[in-house]
Design a protein around this motif. Structure first.
Motif, short mmCIF file in Angstrom:
data_model
loop_
_atom_site.label_atom_id
_atom_site.label_comp_id
_atom_site.label_asym_id
_atom_site.label_seq_id
_atom_site.Cartn_x
_atom_site.Cartn_y
_atom_site.Cartn_z
N SER A 92 13.24 57.62 19.04
CA SER A 92 12.61 58.81 18.46
C SER A 92 11.17 58.99 18.94
CB SER A 92 12.63 58.72 16.93
OG SER A 92 11.71 57.74 16.48
N ASN A 114 11.45 65.16 20.41
CA ASN A 114 10.68 64.08 19.74
C ASN A 114 9.28 64.53 19.34
OD1 ASN A 114 12.66 62.14 19.86
ND2 ASN A 114 11.81 61.04 21.60
N ASP A 141 15.33 65.88 25.21
CA ASP A 141 15.14 64.78 24.26
C ASP A 141 13.67 64.57 23.95
OD1 ASP A 141 17.82 64.33 24.12
OD2 ASP A 141 17.81 62.40 25.17
N SER A 152 8.87 56.83 18.22
CA SER A 152 8.02 56.21 17.19
C SER A 152 7.61 54.81 17.62
CB SER A 152 8.78 56.13 15.86
OG SER A 152 9.16 57.42 15.44
#
Length: 492
Positions: free
Chosen positions: A22, A458, A454, A24
């Motif tokens: 993600s 995010n 993608d 993160s």
């Protein structure tokens, strides 16, 4: 579940960050290292210490995330740009300290090249302004001043690299000597039109081709690294500002980001087109992927967040950098005070090394709060100048500005920036965009992320600052700023 490891080797510290799918952060480790100033204008690093700290934080980040090498899908590298290392191929030992991008020892070499009429040729081929900032004259200096270095380099015994090359050499245990196109484009030796080292530029600086790394894509497997029992691909490389542009998902022409760090670095994606600046900006490779090269316009502001450090350490009107926002917000405006933070001269679009820091508009009613506010506003004024030059060069109007870096956390500054520009300023949730960009370049190469979709998905907004000032007021303030800058120029 697998992760991507980003190595972020900066000017004052080495960092390693573990990212998940993600985007993160799962773990972060950081170590500072020594800065060496052997003579006025000289700045050096110990390349062995850079490798030692980078290796240590890599292990620490993996331990914090409780993962091993077999959990790492890929490694991405981003680095302080232009800093120059020269080492022995046989032993991996540096033959001299690394010369840092801030180092000014080769200013005379640049003056001589300019006097000989080479500045336009260099600008056209490299997209760069002839300046001691870049790697080529630093490498020439090492070859000229380290005993026997030039002859050894010609025999193929020595290797040159920017910090990305040095890290990959060590991570691959001497098996791989490469750099990516974004770092190569900061050397004064790389032709951004052909995408190759340029024989004419090499001859001009007397650099033997045998010393140079192979130029590879910014996204693609270029080396392997052993972590424990696992072999992990190194598949992403980009200079720090280009990596931040990618990490901010500024993937299409006309998108721009500004990093508010010690200085400010504003990059505008110009896609497959090289825009030659008429306003003293740099044309640079943004990244090269699958054989296609994207370019950017870049403007560098030398003193950004560093002006806040000066308020803390020089004037001592705040105790900690975070205190500046409350002090500046205690007054409605700067009270007509303008602070030009030209402590190290002025960068883009002025390039005036003789400008000096100045405060204008002081009255008996001026207070520490007015000076603090003027200092914060100076960061926004300088960035707006660069952006205006970019819009003129690229012949476009910016729709929004994405921001990152430490000072981007300052809400007062971000709102004033939006007011000056007249476009939204957007701060993302993840401010570690430099490391994230390196992770994305690495992950895309091995299929960890499928595509740019993608990455765009995010990217998440933390806060959006909408312009609230009339254009007439913004123009009036900018006119006063311009007057202050003119008076600070050519001072020393």
């Amino acid at each position: 579940m697998s992760f991507v490891l980003a190595l972020d080797q900066g000017t004052t510290s080495s960092r390693a960050i573990v990212f998940d799918r993600s985007g993160s952060i799962r773990a972060l480790a950081q170590q500072e290292f020594a800065q060496h100033f052997p003579q006025p204008g000289w700045v050096e690093h110990d390349a062995n210490e850079i490798w030692a700290t980078q290796s240590a934080v890599m292990s620490e980040a993996l331990a914090k995330a409780a993962i091993s090498g077999s959990d790492v899908a890929a490694i991405g590298i981003t680095n302080q740009r232009e800093t120059t290392v020269l080492w022995e191929r046989a032993t991996g030992k540096p033959v001299a300290p690394a010369i840092v991008w801030q180092d000014r020892r080769t200013a005379d070499t640049c003056d001589a090249l300019r006097a000989a009429g080479h500045a336009d040729l260099i600008a056209h081929k490299t997209g760069l302004i002839l300046d001691a900032y870049f790697s080529g004259t630093k490498l020439k200096w090492l070859l000229d001043h380290v005993d026997g270095a030039r002859a050894r380099a010609e025999r193929g015994e020595l290797a040159f690299g920017t910090i990305d090359s040095w890290l990959i050499w060590n991570l691959s245990r001497g098996a791989t000597h490469v750099t990516d196109a974004s770092n190569a484009s900061r050397t004064l030796l790389f032709n951004i039109h052909t995408g190759e080292w340029d024989d004419e530029l090499l001859a001009l600086l007397d650099i033997p081709r045998a010393v140079l790394p192979t130029v590879v894509d910014s996204s693609g497997v270029c080396a392997e690294c052993r972590i424990g029992d696992a072999t992990v691909p190194i598949s992403g490389i980009a200079g720090d500002q280009q990596a931040a542009l990618f990490g901010q998902a500024c993937l299409t022409p006309g998108m721009a980001k500004n990093t508010y760090g010690t200085g400010c670095f504003l990059l505008l994606n110009t896609g497959r087109e090289i825009v030659e600046s008429k306003n003293k900006l740099l044309s640079t490779v943004a990244w090269r992927r699958a054989g296609g090269t994207d370019y950017a316009l870049e403007g560098s502001v030398f003193i950004g967040g560093a002006v806040v450090q000066w308020l803390r350490d020089g004037l001592k009107i705040i105790r900690a950098a975070v205190d500046v926002e409350a002090l500046a917000a205690s007054v409605a405006d700067s009270g007509g005070v303008y602070l030009v933070p030209a402590f190290a001269g002025l960068g883009a679009p002025h390039w005036d090394p003789y400008a000096r820091g100045s405060i204008f508009g002081l009255t008996r009613g001026s207070s520490a709060a007015h000076i603090a506010r003027a200092a914060l506003e100076s960061i926004a004024y300088q960035s707006a100048e660069v952006l205006s030059a970019m819009e003129a060069d690229a012949q476009l109007k910016l729709a929004e500005l994405r921001v990152d870096g430490g000072a981007a956390a300052n809400n007062l500054l971000m709102q004033f920036q939006a007011d000056l520009l007249g476009v939204p300023v957007i701060r993302p949730k993840v401010l570690e965009t430099t490391a994230l960009g390196a992770a994305y370049l690495a992950g895309l190469a091995v299929g960890y992320w499928r595509d740019e979709g993608d990455i765009g998905a995010n990217w998440q907004v933390d806060r959006r600052f909408e312009p609230a000032m009339s254009r007439d007021q913004a123009s009036a303030l900018t006119a006063q700023w311009n007057k202050a800058v003119e008076r600070a120029k050519h001072w020393a």
